[in-house]
Design a protein around this motif. Structure first.
Motif, PDB file in Angstrom:
ATOM      1  N   GLN A  84       0.834  -1.194   0.000  1.00 36.42           N
ATOM      2  CA  GLN A  84       0.000   0.000   0.000  1.00 36.42           C
ATOM      3  C   GLN A  84       0.872   1.249   0.000  1.00 36.42           C
ATOM      4  O   GLN A  84       1.879   1.313   0.700  1.00 36.42           O
ATOM      5  CB  GLN A  84      -0.914  -0.021   1.229  1.00 36.42           C
ATOM      6  N   SER A  85       0.468   2.262  -0.775  1.00 40.84           N
ATOM      7  CA  SER A  85       1.298   3.455  -0.941  1.00 40.84           C
ATOM      8  C   SER A  85       1.094   4.481   0.169  1.00 40.84           C
ATOM      9  O   SER A  85       1.886   5.410   0.311  1.00 40.84           O
ATOM     10  CB  SER A  85       1.002   4.112  -2.297  1.00 40.84           C
ATOM     11  N   GLY A  86       0.039   4.355   0.949  1.00 44.60           N
ATOM     12  CA  GLY A  86      -0.242   5.304   2.030  1.00 44.60           C
ATOM     13  C   GLY A  86      -1.344   4.759   2.913  1.00 44.60           C
ATOM     14  O   GLY A  86      -1.958   3.737   2.594  1.00 44.60           O
ATOM     15  N   PRO A  87      -1.637   5.406   4.036  1.00 43.18           N
ATOM     16  CA  PRO A  87      -2.648   4.892   4.953  1.00 43.18           C
ATOM     17  C   PRO A  87      -4.061   5.071   4.415  1.00 43.18           C
ATOM     18  O   PRO A  87      -4.332   5.985   3.644  1.00 43.18           O
ATOM     19  CB  PRO A  87      -2.433   5.746   6.212  1.00 43.18           C
ATOM     20  N   GLY A  88      -4.957   4.168   4.835  1.00 45.05           N
ATOM     21  CA  GLY A  88      -6.361   4.304   4.482  1.00 45.05           C
ATOM     22  C   GLY A  88      -6.803   3.389   3.355  1.00 45.05           C
ATOM     23  O   GLY A  88      -6.025   3.010   2.480  1.00 45.05           O
ATOM     24  N   LYS A  89      -8.097   3.029   3.391  1.00 44.54           N
ATOM     25  CA  LYS A  89      -8.651   2.142   2.363  1.00 44.54           C
ATOM     26  C   LYS A  89      -8.608   2.776   0.983  1.00 44.54           C
ATOM     27  O   LYS A  89      -8.379   2.095  -0.018  1.00 44.54           O
ATOM     28  CB  LYS A  89     -10.092   1.767   2.723  1.00 44.54           C
ATOM     29  N   GLY A  90      -8.828   4.090   0.925  1.00 42.87           N
ATOM     30  CA  GLY A  90      -8.786   4.765  -0.362  1.00 42.87           C
ATOM     31  C   GLY A  90      -7.433   4.649  -1.028  1.00 42.87           C
ATOM     32  O   GLY A  90      -7.331   4.378  -2.228  1.00 42.87           O
ATOM     33  N   ASN A  91      -6.385   4.846  -0.252  1.00 37.33           N
ATOM     34  CA  ASN A  91      -5.033   4.686  -0.803  1.00 37.33           C
ATOM     35  C   ASN A  91      -4.794   3.263  -1.274  1.00 37.33           C
ATOM     36  O   ASN A  91      -4.161   3.035  -2.313  1.00 37.33           O
ATOM     37  CB  ASN A  91      -3.998   5.061   0.265  1.00 37.33           C
TER      38      ASN A  91
END
Length: 272
Positions: A84-91
């Motif tokens: 994953q590129s960043g925190p959160g489900k959207g990322n």
């Protein structure tokens, strides 16, 4: 073209009668994007349900501290693991979408609350000319065995707001089982980092004039572990997305739509 002119279809479930993973293969290739964080106990059930019509499975791992990635590779050696590129489900979802190579992209959760056996329903509508297909727990044939009265009330309020703001007639808003044509990824123009990405996808599909279909889906309780969803804070983010997108003055292209034939219902041969 107004938002209300986006075509929305509701359909009964398409079943194969035998519960087999073998389904009629779509003409296009299919990528399944599964964001996961500490879902090692749920991955086996999810992956064993994936139908044969899926060509590529992308696991987007959000820095799991359990054996999520190892379990995924054990269950499906061909799985593509993407950090994953960043925190959160959207990322997580945006990372998976960019990595996908299939002409159709399906997204679903890794907690066992959604059945991969429903994927052919979504592909059926993509095959018949729709651009964005979303699951609904609140049409005939759908349902939820997990939603609480408080969450149901919140979902209802947000749905009413979405339909009024965008002149739509959706039956479900905050549900992350969706499929779309990868060629429209730029049209969806996704930026959200959290759970509100599901709402952002729907709103942008409406604003761009994409052909939208809703299909019935059954939401089940997560099989193990605790949800990362926070009803109040995530609900606020969804509402903020609805309001900000409605007042967004960025130019957006409305897609010209040709007449849409009614999709034929697929009947798979029953298992002897």
């Amino acid at each position: 073209m107004s938002y209300s002119e986006s075509r929305i279809m509701y359909s009964e479930p398409i079943t194969n009668g035998g519960g087999s993973k073998e389904t009629r293969r779509p003409l296009a290739s299919v990528s399944l994007v599964v964001p996961a964080r500490n879902e090692a106990r749920n991955i086996p059930w999810v992956f064993e349900q994936i139908p044969d019509c899926v060509d590529e499975v992308i696991l987007v791992d959000g820095d799991s501290i359990d054996a999520t990635v190892h379990m995924a590779e054990m269950c499906l050696p061909t799985v593509r693991h993407v950090p994953q590129s960043g925190p959160g489900k959207g990322n997580a979802l945006r990372t998976g979408f960019l990595a996908a190579t299939g002409e159709y992209v399906v997204m679903m959760d890794a907690d066992g609350s959604m059945s991969p056996a429903e994927i052919p329903h979504y592909l059926h509508f993509l095959e018949n000319g729709y651009d964005f297909v979303k699951g609904s727990r609140f049409v005939q044939g759908g349902g939820s065995l997990d939603i609480t009265p408080f969450r149901r009330l919140g979902n209802r309020a947000l749905l009413i707001a979405a339909n009024r703001l965008y002149h739509a007639s959706l039956t479900d808003l905050c549900y992350g089982f969706c499929a779309f044509r990868r060629t429209f990824l730029d049209e969806l123009d996704l930026h959200a980092t959290g759970f509100e990405i599901e709402t952002e996808m729907v709103v942008h599909a409406l604003r761009r004039g994409l052909r939208i279909a809703e299909v019935p889906s059954l939401e089940m309780p997560r099989r193990s572990g605790r949800s990362n969803l926070h009803a109040i804070s995530d609900g606020r983010r969804v509402l903020r997305t609805l309001l900000s997108e409605r007042t967004d003055t960025r130019p957006h292209r409305v897609r010209e739509q040709s007449p849409m034939p009614r999709p034929s219902r697929v009947r798979e041969p029953s298992t002897p």
